[in-house]
Design an enzyme around this catalytic site. Structure first.
Site, PDB file in Angstrom:
ATOM      1  N   CYS A  80       5.391 -26.671 -16.711  1.00 57.73           N
ATOM      2  CA  CYS A  80       5.515 -25.242 -16.994  1.00 57.73           C
ATOM      3  C   CYS A  80       4.901 -24.946 -18.365  1.00 57.73           C
ATOM      4  CB  CYS A  80       6.993 -24.836 -16.972  1.00 57.73           C
ATOM      5  SG  CYS A  80       7.280 -23.112 -17.406  1.00 57.73           S
ATOM      6  N   CYS A  83       7.874 -23.909 -20.889  1.00 55.42           N
ATOM      7  CA  CYS A  83       8.950 -24.788 -21.364  1.00 55.42           C
ATOM      8  C   CYS A  83       8.684 -26.278 -21.146  1.00 55.42           C
ATOM      9  CB  CYS A  83      10.270 -24.397 -20.705  1.00 55.42           C
ATOM     10  SG  CYS A  83      10.361 -24.785 -18.942  1.00 55.42           S
ATOM     11  N   CYS A 128      10.003 -21.459 -12.375  1.00 52.76           N
ATOM     12  CA  CYS A 128      10.495 -22.651 -13.065  1.00 52.76           C
ATOM     13  C   CYS A 128      12.019 -22.606 -13.075  1.00 52.76           C
ATOM     14  CB  CYS A 128       9.942 -22.687 -14.488  1.00 52.76           C
ATOM     15  SG  CYS A 128      10.602 -24.040 -15.484  1.00 52.76           S
ATOM     16  N   CYS A 131      13.272 -22.299 -17.061  1.00 51.59           N
ATOM     17  CA  CYS A 131      13.124 -21.079 -17.874  1.00 51.59           C
ATOM     18  C   CYS A 131      12.976 -19.806 -17.046  1.00 51.59           C
ATOM     19  CB  CYS A 131      11.942 -21.210 -18.836  1.00 51.59           C
ATOM     20  SG  CYS A 131      10.318 -21.121 -18.052  1.00 51.59           S
ATOM     21  N   CYS A 152       1.134 -22.152  -3.867  1.00 50.81           N
ATOM     22  CA  CYS A 152      -0.022 -21.450  -4.425  1.00 50.81           C
ATOM     23  C   CYS A 152       0.374 -20.988  -5.831  1.00 50.81           C
ATOM     24  CB  CYS A 152      -0.362 -20.273  -3.514  1.00 50.81           C
ATOM     25  SG  CYS A 152      -1.888 -19.447  -3.935  1.00 50.81           S
TER      26      CYS A 152
END
Length: 166
Positions: A80, A83, A128, A131, A152
């Site tokens: 991510c 984070c 995510c 976060c 995707c």
């Protein structure tokens, strides 16, 4: 006189059948999820590029075929961008032809799902799990030889960590 009475009765019947059982309760607020990594909007704006902020925090979408990660074939992990939570492994990446980095599976437990109706029909949104950053969507048109899933993902929502640096 008979026609007007009939129209009034018919109108009362039609409008009277609009019972409360048919109505959706729109007064209930969606449950607020508290993520392990939380920041104020100003903190997210300061920590992310404009494009990352638009995608991760405002559920935006980058233009297809613009991600630097689209044709990346190196071994490693996609994390991510907000984070650094590991989200996808390079061995699960495949060329979907859609213009966005695509994966046939996520790193279990690190990606969360929700349903969005922004385009007029239900789609499974991915974000995510650490976060809450918007990543993209998952579809059931991926490689049949593996999971059949196509995650995707917006490339700007990801950072790539090469295997040698892990």
């Amino acid at each position: 006189m008979k026609k007007s009475s009939l129209l009034v009765l018919l109108s009362l019947f039609l409008f009277g059948c609009n019972g409360n059982a048919q109505k959706k309760d729109t007064t209930q607020a969606k449950e607020e999820i508290v993520y392990a990594v939380t920041k104020t909007d100003a903190e997210w704006k300061a920590a992310l590029t404009d494009k990352q902020y638009y995608i991760l925090r405002k559920a935006g979408t980058e233009r297809p075929f613009t991600s630097e990660l689209l044709d990346n074939k190196e071994k490693g992990t996609y994390v991510c961008a907000a984070c650094a939570t590991p989200l996808f492994k390079s061995e699960n990446k495949f060329k979907s032809g859609t213009g966005w980095p695509s994966f046939d599976q996520e790193i279990e437990g690190n990606v969360a799902y929700d349903t969005d109706y922004k385009v007029g029909y239900a789609r499974t949104e991915e974000h995510c799990a650490t976060c809450g950053g918007h990543l993209g969507h998952v579809f059931n048109d991926g490689p049949r030889a593996t999971t059949g899933k196509r995650h995707c993902i917006n490339g700007a929502a990801l950072k790539f960590i090469p295997e040698k640096d892990e």
